[in-house]
Write a protein that holds these residues in place. Structure first.
Motif, mmCIF file in Angstrom:
data_model
loop_
_atom_site.group_PDB
_atom_site.id
_atom_site.type_symbol
_atom_site.label_atom_id
_atom_site.label_comp_id
_atom_site.label_asym_id
_atom_site.label_seq_id
_atom_site.Cartn_x
_atom_site.Cartn_y
_atom_site.Cartn_z
ATOM 1 N N PRO A 608 0.836 -1.217 0.000
ATOM 2 C CA PRO A 608 0.000 0.000 0.000
ATOM 3 C C PRO A 608 0.863 1.257 0.000
ATOM 4 N N LEU A 609 0.334 2.315 -0.603
ATOM 5 C CA LEU A 609 1.073 3.580 -0.653
ATOM 6 C C LEU A 609 1.414 4.068 0.744
ATOM 7 N N ARG A 610 0.504 3.913 1.695
ATOM 8 C CA ARG A 610 0.759 4.381 3.049
ATOM 9 C C ARG A 610 2.002 3.708 3.639
ATOM 10 N N ALA A 611 2.130 2.401 3.403
ATOM 11 C CA ALA A 611 3.294 1.677 3.920
ATOM 12 C C ALA A 611 4.577 2.158 3.255
ATOM 13 N N LEU A 612 4.508 2.431 1.964
ATOM 14 C CA LEU A 612 5.686 2.928 1.244
ATOM 15 C C LEU A 612 6.089 4.313 1.749
ATOM 16 N N LEU A 613 5.105 5.162 1.964
ATOM 17 C CA LEU A 613 5.406 6.507 2.458
ATOM 18 C C LEU A 613 5.995 6.465 3.868
ATOM 19 N N ASP A 614 5.465 5.597 4.703
ATOM 20 C CA ASP A 614 6.002 5.469 6.060
ATOM 21 C C ASP A 614 7.457 5.009 6.021
ATOM 22 N N GLU A 615 7.754 4.080 5.130
ATOM 23 C CA GLU A 615 9.132 3.607 5.018
ATOM 24 C C GLU A 615 10.053 4.726 4.537
ATOM 25 N N SER A 616 9.610 5.488 3.543
ATOM 26 C CA SER A 616 10.434 6.595 3.040
ATOM 27 C C SER A 616 10.687 7.628 4.128
ATOM 28 N N ALA A 617 9.661 7.922 4.891
ATOM 29 C CA ALA A 617 9.830 8.900 5.974
ATOM 30 C C ALA A 617 10.812 8.382 7.016
ATOM 31 N N ALA A 618 10.720 7.094 7.310
ATOM 32 C CA ALA A 618 11.635 6.518 8.306
ATOM 33 C C ALA A 618 13.070 6.562 7.815
ATOM 34 N N THR A 667 6.042 7.871 -6.173
ATOM 35 C CA THR A 667 5.610 8.856 -5.175
ATOM 36 C C THR A 667 6.370 8.688 -3.870
ATOM 37 N N ALA A 668 6.563 7.459 -3.440
ATOM 38 C CA ALA A 668 7.281 7.211 -2.190
ATOM 39 C C ALA A 668 8.727 7.659 -2.296
ATOM 40 N N LEU A 669 9.356 7.376 -3.438
ATOM 41 C CA LEU A 669 10.743 7.815 -3.636
ATOM 42 C C LEU A 669 10.840 9.330 -3.581
ATOM 43 N N LEU A 670 9.987 10.018 -4.322
ATOM 44 C CA LEU A 670 10.052 11.482 -4.366
ATOM 45 C C LEU A 670 9.704 12.096 -3.012
ATOM 46 N N SER A 671 8.814 11.438 -2.274
ATOM 47 C CA SER A 671 8.477 11.959 -0.942
ATOM 48 C C SER A 671 9.693 11.907 -0.031
ATOM 49 N N PHE A 685 9.158 28.334 2.348
ATOM 50 C CA PHE A 685 8.209 28.189 1.245
ATOM 51 C C PHE A 685 7.685 26.753 1.217
ATOM 52 N N GLU A 686 6.504 26.624 0.631
ATOM 53 C CA GLU A 686 5.922 25.310 0.401
ATOM 54 C C GLU A 686 6.383 24.795 -0.953
ATOM 55 N N PHE A 687 6.482 23.471 -1.063
ATOM 56 C CA PHE A 687 6.975 22.875 -2.305
ATOM 57 C C PHE A 687 6.095 21.664 -2.634
ATOM 58 N N ALA A 688 5.764 21.477 -3.911
ATOM 59 C CA ALA A 688 4.931 20.333 -4.295
ATOM 60 C C ALA A 688 5.354 19.825 -5.666
ATOM 61 N N ARG A 784 -4.348 15.197 -16.776
ATOM 62 C CA ARG A 784 -3.782 14.107 -15.981
ATOM 63 C C ARG A 784 -2.896 14.639 -14.846
ATOM 64 N N ALA A 785 -3.084 15.915 -14.518
ATOM 65 C CA ALA A 785 -2.327 16.490 -13.401
ATOM 66 C C ALA A 785 -2.930 16.025 -12.076
ATOM 67 N N ARG A 786 -2.050 15.519 -11.208
ATOM 68 C CA ARG A 786 -2.498 14.993 -9.902
ATOM 69 C C ARG A 786 -1.467 15.371 -8.853
ATOM 70 N N GLY A 787 -1.944 15.993 -7.780
ATOM 71 C CA GLY A 787 -1.025 16.317 -6.701
ATOM 72 C C GLY A 787 -0.441 15.048 -6.110
ATOM 73 N N ALA A 788 0.893 14.925 -6.140
ATOM 74 C CA ALA A 788 1.506 13.663 -5.730
ATOM 75 C C ALA A 788 2.339 13.799 -4.468
ATOM 76 N N VAL A 789 3.225 14.803 -4.417
ATOM 77 C CA VAL A 789 4.208 14.877 -3.336
ATOM 78 C C VAL A 789 4.341 16.319 -2.882
ATOM 79 N N GLY A 790 4.443 16.523 -1.586
ATOM 80 C CA GLY A 790 4.713 17.855 -1.074
ATOM 81 C C GLY A 790 3.683 18.324 -0.077
ATOM 82 N N ASP A 791 3.629 19.636 0.099
ATOM 83 C CA ASP A 791 2.734 20.212 1.096
ATOM 84 C C ASP A 791 1.281 20.008 0.688
ATOM 85 N N PRO A 792 0.461 19.394 1.525
ATOM 86 C CA PRO A 792 -0.918 19.027 1.136
ATOM 87 C C PRO A 792 -1.763 20.208 0.679
#
Length: 972
Positions: A608-618, A667-671, A685-688, A784-792
């Motif tokens: 799941p994306l959530r698990a990938l994001l948690d791993e990247s953050a760790a 997405t997980a890599l870029l995050s 500044f915010e970045f996305a 096909r633009a979709r917010g993927a990574v950065g400040d929500p």
């Protein structure tokens, strides 16, 4: 009497009946009383002592002999009743018993007992001597400090005692049969032990399975020899089991002979061999695995064994042999009475038969080509299988321990009453006595718990090994397939599809050379895996990649065990390596990922994306060094891309799931990378990162670029410095994501003004640009633009801005013409020079771009009023357009099928070559590789080509009519 007269002392000794036994114990010599603590059933031992009366006195005067007597009486009411019936037999326990008797000593003892006797007198003498010897074996057994370690020796000695009894009975029979003595002397009769007797693992009370083989000496006709031999066999059996003053010993069971109960009791050696050549069933060869000359003429017995052995060890090559053995085991289990299933030590699930059938099947399959595993005994065979690498050492040790425990329980249960039984007692008191009898368990509950645990472990290992697909594959191999270094090997490798058989032989030699455990196991695995490699499109590369992987993992226990034991891991590994150089290259960096193949459901599904994001953050948080953290993030990406590749090749994920999975990994890599480069609080500044193109639509394939645009918003930093800082973040992302092993191109070509535009803009700059300068293609790109990574918040605000541009309330006809003009220009200018438009997977006729441009035009025209069209996914938008009546269902199906096939083929090309490519190959080898990855059968290169050209041709017809023809209108 001292303190043992108290009730508590009696309880500590193990007595149950305390008040009633107090005075009886007090009457004994003080030195004898503590010995009851070693008895399985002190109450029973005391009862039998009283029944023996003064006959036991001589033994009680010697502490060592008294200990033997009390232990035997407490362990076996059957032997105790024998001593009461035959008190002079107590003499057997008077002398020290430091070791078990040898087979020769037992044979001599029983032969001496029947010397000069005949008829029932001989039978009685034989049975008395047998039970005296049995009592001595029991006395040795119940005094062992490690009862489990003694199980093998006791079982072997019991088998020797049975053989001695048969020898003595045959000697009596030669005197008793009514034939001329000279004719009888010319008859050679061999008694072949089968089952547990043949394997030297007999129980205390068990049928003794035998086969009789006869041979005439010179001067005697065969028919006459068979006639006399049959009568000798019958008399031998009667001496053991017929009614007499002294009860029978056990049943002599000859039903394993050819044709069973309907067959002749005695046959010549030639008749036996002829039967096994023509008529024998698979189960008969399994039974012969334990055959051993047990009694009678040893030379004839040895010749019988030499004659049947080649037939036994070639039987596994019979068609469906493994499956027939498996079905036979299942039938045995199915025929257990329902009320006995849970208490069966022998036949029930997790019982002795599970161990024995498993080991026998492994022996019969691998023993075809490895004489080292051709042992009759269960435990010696298990040791040989472990030594040969056919079963893991840990599994073998567990199996052996569990088997010995089950045999110990069986021995103690049978010894109790000298009755043939394999059922655990149900009575709580009997279970308590059994626990004491084992010498291992302190209580009945501890015994029951251990037994249930053992049953579960045995059943689990049995199911893993007994139903191992490698067994069927090895059993079915022709003999020459296992001769990996034979002169014919190169020719065979070429015949099954290897282009470079000499190179393959070099890889095989490297994998199997030496005496390491890895080499031993590989010698077993490779003949089967070569067959599986040959089923792939590139067996040569598959074998090379397997060699590299094996060398990387070395002697890793889990890897060798997985290949040998897993239900499908070895086959799946061969499948993916011979199908994909992309996977082979990633395995070189992440060899441990091979472990995933053992469990398809759990390990080959995208995380799941959530698990990938948690791993990247760790990862980002625990590294102080940015470059080290970036390396870890890139490694995690490789790992997850490999997981997706394995899932795709093995059919565990669909093309839609694959697109989402690869997008989530990106997405997980870029995050993680952005977390290393950008600190909002300090940078001001915010970045996305906005996902565009196939990344935005969550439709990435292997080798796809990641189209992105970058956006920032100033918070509290000076305006003049923010742009430079934001650009530095972009450059940092490009540097840190660079990966030569698994390239990732962050393509910003869809930003405002394209290649001439700034690499990053503020949100306000995007808003001003889109309101004033935006062109139709830029609105189309934003679909096909979709917010993927950065400040929500920044991601949401950019998507809101994008909605204003990409979903106009109305689109001018000029803008529609512009979309069509640009599409025509793309077809004519961007298609690579010389590329066949009908074969280009991305820009060709009826391919990805046709479907995507058509769907995007519908979105520009209708998404403002049809919310379901507001999606970045091509297929979801196509489905919404179909539901809204904008596209007829049959035409939508053509577009859908073309898009799916082109997407799958594009990823398959990357998997096959480990290179990104967009043109369906004309080379037949490459086309075949792609076809196999798309799950076509072997030899389907032309079929794939025809399917692709037909599917895209039909899609192009729809595209030409709907895109370049009249504008699509809602159905009325």
């Amino acid at each position: 009497m001292p303190r043992t007269q108290t009730l508590s002392d009696l309880a500590r000794l193990g007595f149950v009946e305390l008040s009633g036994n107090r005075e009886r114990v007090a009457a004994l010599d003080a030195g004898v009383v503590p010995l009851f603590a070693h008895a399985a059933d002190p109450d029973a031992a005391l009862d039998w002592l009283e029944k023996l009366g003064e006959h036991a006195t001589p033994l009680l005067e010697d502490e060592d002999a008294a200990d033997r007597l009390i232990r035997v009486l407490g362990a076996s009411s059957g032997l105790a009743a024998f001593f009461v019936r035959r008190p002079d037999a107590l003499e057997a326990l008077r002398q020290p018993i430091d070791r078990l008797p040898t087979a020769d000593a037992l044979t001599a003892s029983l032969a001496d007992a029947v010397e000069g006797l005949s008829g029932e007198d001989a039978w009685v003498a034989l049975r008395l001597r047998y039970r005296r010897e049995l009592a001595r074996i029991t006395a040795w057994d119940v005094r062992q400090p490690d009862p489990l370690a003694a199980v093998d020796a006791v079982a072997g000695c019991l088998a020797d005692l049975a053989g001695a009894a048969l020898d003595a009975a045959l000697a009596v029979a030669r005197h008793d049969v009514r034939f001329p003595a000279d004719d009888v002397a010319r008859v050679r009769l061999a008694i072949i032990g089968m089952g547990k007797a043949g394997a030297r693992e007999l129980n205390y009370v068990s049928d003794v399975d035998v086969i009789f083989v006869v041979e005439a000496a010179e001067g005697l006709a065969n028919d006459r020899a068979v006639e006399i031999g049959t009568r000798l066999a019958m008399h031998t059996m009667r001496a053991i089991q017929d009614l007499a003053i002294e009860p029978a010993l056990w049943e002599v069971d000859a039903n394993l002979r050819p044709e069973g109960k309907d067959g002749a009791l005695v046959r010549t050696l030639e008749s036996h061999l002829a039967y096994y050549d023509r008529w024998a069933k698979s189960w008969e060869f399994q039974a012969l695995l334990k055959a051993r000359p047990l009694a009678g003429d040893r030379d004839l017995g040895d010749r019988y064994l030499a004659g049947v052995a080649p037939k036994v060890w070639s039987s596994a090559s019979r068609e469906n042999f493994v499956e027939s053995v498996q079905r036979m085991r299942e039938r045995v289990t199915a025929h257990i009475p329902a009320d006995e299933v849970d208490v069966q030590l022998k036949l029930g699930p997790g019982g002795l038969r599970d161990v024995e059938f498993t080991i026998q099947l492994l022996q019969l399959v691998h023993g075809q080509h490895d004489p080292a595993v051709r042992a009759a005994g269960t435990l010696p065979a298990l040791d040989a299988l472990a030594e040969g690498g056919y079963i893991g050492r840990v599994e073998a040790a567990e199996f052996a321990r569990d088997y010995r425990l089950l045999r110990l329980l069986e021995h103690r249960i049978q010894l109790s009453k000298l009755q043939r039984t394999h059922l655990m007692p149900r009575d709580p008191e009997a279970v308590r006595v059994l626990a004491r009898a084992t010498g291992i368990f302190a209580s009945a509950s501890e015994l029951i718990e251990a037994w249930h645990r053992t049953k579960t472990a045995v059943r689990s290992l049995h199911e893993k090994l007994f139903y191992r697909p490698l067994l069927s594959a090895v059993a079915a191999l022709p003999d020459e397939s296992l001769a990996l270094s034979s002169e014919q090997a190169a020719a065979r490798l070429a015949a099954i599809g290897f282009v470079d058989p000499q190179g393959a032989l070099r890889h095989i030699a490297a994998l199997t050379g030496g005496v390491s455990r890895r080499a031993t196991i590989q010698r077993t695995l490779l003949p089967v895996m070569l067959q599986w490699f040959s089923e792939g499109a590139d067996p040569d590369y598959g074998l090379l990649a397997f060699r590299r992987l094996s060398e990387d993992l070395g002697e890793a226990y889990w890897f060798l065990r997985m290949l040998r034991d897993s239900s499908a891991a070895a086959r799946h590994l061969a499948q993916v390596l011979s199908a994909s150089r992309f996977i082979g290259a990633l395995f070189e960096r992440i060899p441990d990922a091979a472990a995933w193949l053992e469990n398809d459901d759990d390990q080959l599904r995208p995380r799941p994306l959530r698990a990938l994001l948690d791993e990247s953050a760790a990862i980002a948080s625990r590294h102080d060094d940015i470059d080290a953290a970036a390396l870890s993030l890139r490694t995690a990406r490789r790992r997850e891309v490999l997981r997706a590749a394995l899932g795709a090749v093995l059919g565990a994920v669909s093309v839609e799931e694959l697109g989402r999975a690869l997008s989530d990994v990106t997405t997980a890599l870029l995050s993680g990378m952005l977390a290393l480069l950008h600190d909002r609080e300090r940078d001001g500044f915010e970045f996305a990162i906005i996902a565009m193109g196939r990344y935005g639509g969550e439709e990435l394939g292997f080798g796809s670029d990641a189209d992105v645009v970058y956006v920032y918003r100033r918070t509290d930093a000076p305006e003049e410095s923010v742009q430079a800082r934001a650009e530095a973040v972009v450059r940092g992302l490009n540097r840190l994501t660079e990966d030569l092993r698994l390239p990732l191109d962050l393509d910003i070509g869809l930003r405002p003004e394209g290649k001439n535009g700034a690499i990053i803009r503020s949100l306000d700059s995007y808003r001003a640009y889109y309101r004033r300068w935006s062109l139709t293609w830029e609105a189309q790109a934003l679909l096909r633009a979709r917010g993927a990574v950065g400040d929500p918040e920044l991601l949401r605000d950019f998507e809101t801005l994008a909605d204003e541009v990409r979903y106009p309330q109305a689109i001018e006809e000029q803008a529609v013409r512009e979309v069509k003009r640009i599409k025509a220009r793309v077809e004519s200018e961007r298609l690579p020079q010389g590329a066949d438009p009908s074969r280009h997977l991305k820009l060709g006729r009826g391919s990805l771009s046709d479907v995507e441009w058509f769907v995007q035009l519908l979105q520009l025209q209708h998404a403002a009023r049809i919310p379901e069209l507001r999606t970045t996914s091509t297929l979801r938008a196509l489905a919404a357009a179909t539901d809204a009546g904008l596209v007829p269902a049959d035409e939508a199906t053509r577009l859908h099928d073309a898009w799916i096939l082109a997407s799958r083929a594009r990823s398959a090309l990357t998997l096959w070559n480990a290179k990104t490519a967009d043109v369906l190959p004309t080379d037949r080898v490459q086309l075949e590789g792609v076809a196999r990855l798309l799950e076509y059968p072997p030899g389907s290169a032309s079929r794939l080509e025809d399917d692709y050209l037909r599917t895209t041709r039909l899609a192009r017809q729809v595209f030409d009519r709907r895109f370049y023809g009249a504008p699509a209108r809602p159905a009325t």
